[in-house]
Design an enzyme around this catalytic site. Structure first.
Site, PDB file in Angstrom:
ATOM      1  N   HIS A   1       8.313  -3.422  -4.859  1.00  0.00           N
ATOM      2  CA  HIS A   1       8.621  -2.434  -5.809  1.00  0.00           C
ATOM      3  C   HIS A   1       7.680  -1.332  -5.686  1.00  0.00           C
ATOM      4  CE1 HIS A   1       5.607  -4.908  -7.914  1.00  0.00           C
ATOM      5  NE2 HIS A   1       5.119  -3.697  -8.636  1.00  0.00           N
TER       6      HIS A   1
ATOM      7  N   HIS B   1       3.226   3.128  -3.835  1.00  0.00           N
ATOM      8  CA  HIS B   1       3.091   2.344  -2.674  1.00  0.00           C
ATOM      9  C   HIS B   1       3.835   1.212  -2.853  1.00  0.00           C
ATOM     10  CE1 HIS B   1      -0.012   0.712  -5.282  1.00  0.00           C
ATOM     11  NE2 HIS B   1       0.324  -0.385  -4.640  1.00  0.00           N
TER      12      HIS B   1
END
Length: 179
Positions: free
Chosen positions: A37, A121
């Site tokens: 995620h 990220h």
């Protein structure tokens, strides 16, 4: 409610492509692809009333517009003592706006400001005992990183239990993004 955070889910096909980077790095605890995620806002451990306020506050942002997310490179956090390997997200004004909007409404709901700068990220591995040289070699050998793109249809409120890195994460609430 357990520990909470908001994020963008990674589509399964992109998760599979990212999972092909796994292996060959000493000290890496690889994250399971279903737990990939992009964290938008870490909330932490909060009481039930604050959790309800968070859910209600985030609901006001469900009319945010969809946008393109591009994963473009591998990187790491921790400098000389690397602690995480990640797939980096190309800077995006729309992504930054969504994250900033979440920050504002969550502060209005009583949460303290996020102490860390937003660096979007996807964490691929948590690292322990991995040297900076070994990590640099790993990234160089995996240098052929074809950018991966997707348009998220929603952002989510996740919960997690305190554990040693990487899930399992549970989707508590979903907030659709407008077309």
């Amino acid at each position: 409610m357990p520990r909470l955070f908001t994020g963008l889910e990674i589509p399964p096909d992109l998760g599979f492509a990212l999972s092909l980077k796994r292996g060959g790095l000493t000290g890496a605890r690889w994250i399971d692809p279903e737990n990939y995620h992009i964290t938008l806002r870490f909330i932490g451990d909060i009481d039930a009333q604050t959790a309800n306020d968070v859910v209600d506050s985030l609901d006001r942002l469900s009319n945010s517009l969809r946008f393109l997310v591009r994963l473009t490179h591998l990187g790491s956090f921790g400098g000389d003592k690397p602690r995480a390997l990640f797939a980096g997200v190309e800077p995006s004004e729309a992504l930054s706006r969504l994250q900033s909007a979440q920050e504002r409404v969550l502060q209005r709901a009583g949460l303290e400001p996020e102490g860390r700068r937003f660096v979007p990220h996807v964490t691929l591995a948590r690292l322990r005992g991995t040297s900076a040289e070994e990590l640099a070699r790993f990234i160089a050998e995996a240098a052929m990183f074809e950018p991966l793109s997707f348009v998220p249809a929603r952002f989510v409120l996740y919960s997690s239990r305190e554990s040693t890195g990487g899930g399992p994460y549970v989707v508590e609430e979903t907030y659709p993004l407008s077309s």
